[in-house]
Design a protein around this motif. Structure first.
Motif, PDB file in Angstrom:
ATOM      1  N   THR A  21       0.833  -1.206   0.000  1.00  0.00           N
ATOM      2  CA  THR A  21       0.000   0.000   0.000  1.00  0.00           C
ATOM      3  C   THR A  21       0.863   1.250   0.000  1.00  0.00           C
ATOM      4  O   THR A  21       0.593   2.217  -0.728  1.00  0.00           O
ATOM      5  N   LEU A  51       3.912   1.476  -1.109  1.00  0.00           N
ATOM      6  CA  LEU A  51       4.527   1.573  -2.439  1.00  0.00           C
ATOM      7  C   LEU A  51       3.542   2.195  -3.430  1.00  0.00           C
ATOM      8  O   LEU A  51       3.897   3.067  -4.227  1.00  0.00           O
ATOM      9  N   ASP A  52       2.310   1.723  -3.376  1.00  0.00           N
ATOM     10  CA  ASP A  52       1.287   2.201  -4.306  1.00  0.00           C
ATOM     11  C   ASP A  52       1.055   3.695  -4.129  1.00  0.00           C
ATOM     12  O   ASP A  52       0.857   4.435  -5.099  1.00  0.00           O
ATOM     13  N   ARG A  77       3.190   5.914  -2.708  1.00  0.00           N
ATOM     14  CA  ARG A  77       4.383   6.724  -2.947  1.00  0.00           C
ATOM     15  C   ARG A  77       4.655   6.897  -4.437  1.00  0.00           C
ATOM     16  O   ARG A  77       5.177   7.928  -4.855  1.00  0.00           O
ATOM     17  N   TYR A  78       4.307   5.897  -5.204  1.00  0.00           N
ATOM     18  CA  TYR A  78       4.525   5.985  -6.648  1.00  0.00           C
ATOM     19  C   TYR A  78       3.152   6.026  -7.316  1.00  0.00           C
ATOM     20  O   TYR A  78       2.566   4.980  -7.617  1.00  0.00           O
ATOM     21  N   PRO A  79       2.605   7.219  -7.530  1.00  0.00           N
ATOM     22  CA  PRO A  79       1.221   7.350  -8.001  1.00  0.00           C
ATOM     23  C   PRO A  79       1.043   6.795  -9.412  1.00  0.00           C
ATOM     24  O   PRO A  79       2.011   6.631 -10.168  1.00  0.00           O
ATOM     25  N   ASP A  80      -0.212   6.527  -9.717  1.00  0.00           N
ATOM     26  CA  ASP A  80      -0.526   6.011 -11.040  1.00  0.00           C
ATOM     27  C   ASP A  80      -0.117   7.018 -12.116  1.00  0.00           C
ATOM     28  O   ASP A  80      -0.064   8.229 -11.879  1.00  0.00           O
ATOM     29  N   VAL A  81       0.142   6.491 -13.276  1.00  0.00           N
ATOM     30  CA  VAL A  81       0.510   7.338 -14.414  1.00  0.00           C
ATOM     31  C   VAL A  81      -0.777   7.830 -15.057  1.00  0.00           C
ATOM     32  O   VAL A  81      -1.587   7.037 -15.540  1.00  0.00           O
ATOM     33  N   PRO A  93      -3.104   9.845 -17.888  1.00  0.00           N
ATOM     34  CA  PRO A  93      -2.986  10.094 -19.332  1.00  0.00           C
ATOM     35  C   PRO A  93      -2.324  11.444 -19.616  1.00  0.00           C
ATOM     36  O   PRO A  93      -1.561  11.572 -20.578  1.00  0.00           O
ATOM     37  N   GLU A  94      -2.612  12.423 -18.756  1.00  0.00           N
ATOM     38  CA  GLU A  94      -2.037  13.743 -18.980  1.00  0.00           C
ATOM     39  C   GLU A  94      -0.511  13.709 -18.840  1.00  0.00           C
ATOM     40  O   GLU A  94       0.222  14.273 -19.653  1.00  0.00           O
ATOM     41  N   GLU A  95      -0.043  13.057 -17.805  1.00  0.00           N
ATOM     42  CA  GLU A  95       1.408  12.940 -17.622  1.00  0.00           C
ATOM     43  C   GLU A  95       2.046  12.199 -18.784  1.00  0.00           C
ATOM     44  O   GLU A  95       3.110  12.570 -19.283  1.00  0.00           O
ATOM     45  N   LEU A  96       1.356  11.169 -19.218  1.00  0.00           N
ATOM     46  CA  LEU A  96       1.893  10.376 -20.316  1.00  0.00           C
ATOM     47  C   LEU A  96       1.998  11.215 -21.581  1.00  0.00           C
ATOM     48  O   LEU A  96       3.006  11.168 -22.302  1.00  0.00           O
ATOM     49  N   MET A  97       0.966  12.011 -21.853  1.00  0.00           N
ATOM     50  CA  MET A  97       0.988  12.838 -23.051  1.00  0.00           C
ATOM     51  C   MET A  97       2.104  13.878 -22.976  1.00  0.00           C
ATOM     52  O   MET A  97       2.769  14.159 -23.966  1.00  0.00           O
ATOM     53  N   ARG A 127       4.927  13.535 -21.486  1.00  0.00           N
ATOM     54  CA  ARG A 127       6.187  12.833 -21.756  1.00  0.00           C
ATOM     55  C   ARG A 127       6.352  12.552 -23.246  1.00  0.00           C
ATOM     56  O   ARG A 127       7.437  12.678 -23.811  1.00  0.00           O
ATOM     57  N   LEU A 128       5.233  12.159 -23.873  1.00  0.00           N
ATOM     58  CA  LEU A 128       5.322  11.851 -25.300  1.00  0.00           C
ATOM     59  C   LEU A 128       5.645  13.104 -26.105  1.00  0.00           C
ATOM     60  O   LEU A 128       6.450  13.066 -27.037  1.00  0.00           O
TER      61      LEU A 128
END
Lengths: 477, 157
Positions: free
Chosen positions: A13, A15-16, A18-22, A24-28, A30-31
């Protein structure tokens, strides 16, 4: 401290969180950022010329190789012949053994219908005649609070229990540590309750191991010494540990000198060769050949490997690795390479390789006194190979439909393997000699609800299947 | 450039698959490396979206993509050593748990963290890792035995 599974859940828990889900906005972002970076450009004509040159060179080399008379056929991908799945498959000339006479089956229960497990009575008892004897499958209906409990030895029906390791007539050994200072070969291993957990450094390792004892190697993961006591071997927490099979008591613990090296995975098990893995692609091979011991460079060094497994059989060792072209490549197949060794230090590639359909899903190699088996799984399913000398491997004529859940595993009556079929049923394969196999269904067709636990495995001499609300135990008796 | 409809369907895919993909890659590679590998895998998914849509088990495939890229780009990083995760000066979990998990074989660690840590079922883990359910059971069983021994925890705890 709360129980271990609670601790793991708490840890996961954190770990989950501390390292938040990725998102779509963050992914975009980065792309977009990546697209703005200068990238290596595809130089089409230049690459095309290079490829053409390589193809020509490869053709010339192939022609030269094929024109040489008497050259051995090596490194040719080998596909075993497959035959339709049948209950018993044989190979001519290999089945002269009187299986029934050679069997040492567990005690037959007087009345299996009375065997209670965890307070449950069998809901169904089925028997099937096989070439090795009468196989009995018991079904129990009820809920298990913890699926792991299924593997707890206390759940085994007593009448199915493999006899305790025989050491009749032997007094209880005073488990005390021998004074093995100096380089004298130890006549017997170790040990008293007072010194359990003691550590040994590499310098004195050679004198600590009972390598001079006859019958020291007793098969995979086990060492016999001093007239009948057996030690299980495992690699845990950066050390090689030897435990009494009957009590689980720690008898000997060997720790490498460099504490920063943490051996994680024992893959060449049970004898004088142990293979350890540290970080993802760094492997080491620990060798004790009876005279010297220490870490050596493994034969697959420098190659990208998915899986490695090893075993001892007869007086040899075999190592098998699933080698991939490179770490980055996603769309190519792995190749299985095999090495063998007499002394554990010098390894010879057998000259055979097996191409896989995609990457390896799993591989498992297990040795016996006079044979060694290799099970490969890839996208096409599972295949079995057997060798009696480590150099020549024959495809076993049994077609395995579905994934091999466990095995082939050495059991008291021969070998056993359990397979999960694509139809969500569990099948057991049993063999006396690794070549002739009986197949029977352990658990019937089952349509589990989504999210339900279902599976089959091997525990001791028994095959086990579990579904929601029911479980099956099969064995001889 | 993909159209709006594609972007919308991919966004939904990321929201649906991303969290579990991250959990599995964290279990395999550790926190920081696992999350980074998740980003890499999802980026790969965007670049190969039409192909991925036709796959039977896209999440399982992306796990392999992320794992392989994580291994290749982040090799030799120490796993599970974040002091904040370990609890700092007032540990809220057994301080040795992180190290013990890191010393497990990868398959054992992933299976244990996903099942006991993140609450996946054995079947879900088996499908995600492309293994037989029994194989996952074996990984969990052996891994828990090692953890108990490593942490000196009684077998009944």
């Amino acid at each position: 401290m709360s129980d271990l599974t609670t601790q793991i859940r708490e840890y996961a828990t954190r770990l989950d969180e501390r390292y938040p889900d990725v998102s779509p906005e963050e992914l975009m972002e980065r792309l977009v950022s990546r697209d703005s970076q200068p990238r290596r450009r595809w130089n089409g004509p230049l690459v095309a010329i290079a490829v053409a040159v390589l193809v020509v060179l490869l053709g010339v080399l192939t022609y030269l190789a094929s024109s040489q008379q008497g050259s051995p056929v090596v490194d040719q991908p080998v596909r075993p012949p497959t035959v339709p799945s049948t209950s018993v498959t044989t190979q001519e000339g290999e089945l002269a053994t009187d299986i029934t006479a050679a069997s040492t089956l567990p005690t037959v229960p007087s009345d299996p219908t009375t065997m209670e497990v965890d307070g449950l009575e069998p809901a169904e008892v089925r028997t099937v005649e096989t070439s090795l004897g009468t196989w009995t499958t018991l079904r129990y209906d009820g809920e298990l609070a913890d699926m792991e409990a299924l593997f707890n030895p206390s759940f085994r029906p007593a009448t199915f229990e493999t006899p305790a390791f025989p050491n009749p007539g032997l007094p209880e050994v005073d488990w005390h540590e021998h004074d093995t200072s100096g380089s004298a070969v130890v006549g017997q291993v170790a040990v008293s309750t007072a010194s359990i957990g003691g550590t040994f450094d590499w310098e004195t390792l050679g004198s600590r191991l009972p390598s001079g004892l006859p019958g020291w190697i007793e098969g995979e993961r086990a060492i016999e010494f001093d007239g009948g006591h057996v030690l299980d071997v495992d690699l845990v927490a950066g050390a090689v540990e030897f435990r009494r099979r009957d009590t689980g008591e720690l008898a000997l613990r060997l720790v490498p000198p460099d504490a920063s090296i943490s051996a994680q995975q024992l893959v060449g098990e049970g004898s004088r060769v142990a293979s350890g893995r540290w970080e993802p692609e760094i492997w080491g091979l620990f060798v004790d050949n009876g005279e010297t011991s220490g870490w050596v460079e493994p034969p697959w060094s420098g190659r990208a490997v998915d899986y490695v497994d090893g075993t001892a059989f007869g007086d040899q060792f075999v190592l098998v690795a699933s080698v991939r072209p490179d770490w980055e490549e996603q769309n190519r197949s792995s190749i299985i390479r095999i090495w063998r060794s007499i002394d554990g230090a010098n390894w010879t590639e057998t000259g055979l390789s097996f191409d896989l359909d995609g990457f390896a899903r799993d591989l498992d190699v297990q040795g016996d006194e006079d044979s060694v088996s290799l099970r490969l799984e890839d996208d096409s399913g599972a295949r079995l190979f057997v060798s009696t000398d480590g150099a020549v491997w024959d495809g076993v004529g049994v077609e395995i439909e579905g994934g091999v859940a466990a095995g082939p595993t050495r059991v008291s009556f021969g070998w056993m393997m359990v397979v999960e079929g694509d139809d969500t049923s569990c099948h057991v394969y049993i063999s006396r000699d690794l070549r002739s196999w009986d197949s029977l269904q352990l658990a019937p067709l089952f349509d589990p609800p989504d999210g339900a636990n279902w599976g089959c495995s091997i525990d001791g001499d028994h095959a086990i299947a579990l579904a929601e609300g029911s479980y099956w135990i099969g064995g001889f008796g | 450039m993909p159209d709006d409809e594609t972007s919308e369907s991919f966004t939904g895919f990321v929201r649906r698959v991303g969290p579990r993909l991250k959990q599995s890659l964290i279990a395999a590679l550790g926190g920081e490396a696992g999350r980074e590998a998740t980003c890499e895998a999802l980026a790969w998914a965007w670049e190969n979206w039409p192909r991925l849509q036709n796959m039977e088990n896209p999440a399982g495939y992306l796990y392999k993509v992320g794992r392989n890229r994580g291994i290749s780009t982040l090799r030799r990083k120490v796993l599970f050593t974040d002091p904040e995760i370990a609890g700092g000066e007032e540990p809220w979990v057994e301080p040795a748990l992180a190290g013990a998990l890191a010393r497990l074989g990868e398959n054992q660690r992933v299976a244990i963290l996903l099942i006991h840590g993140f609450g996946w079922t054995y079947r879900e883990v088996a499908r995600h890792l492309d293994l037989a359910t029994g194989t996952v059971q074996t990984h969990v069983k052996r891994g828990m035995t090692k953890l108990r021994h490593d942490l000196k925890v009684d077998a009944n705890v």
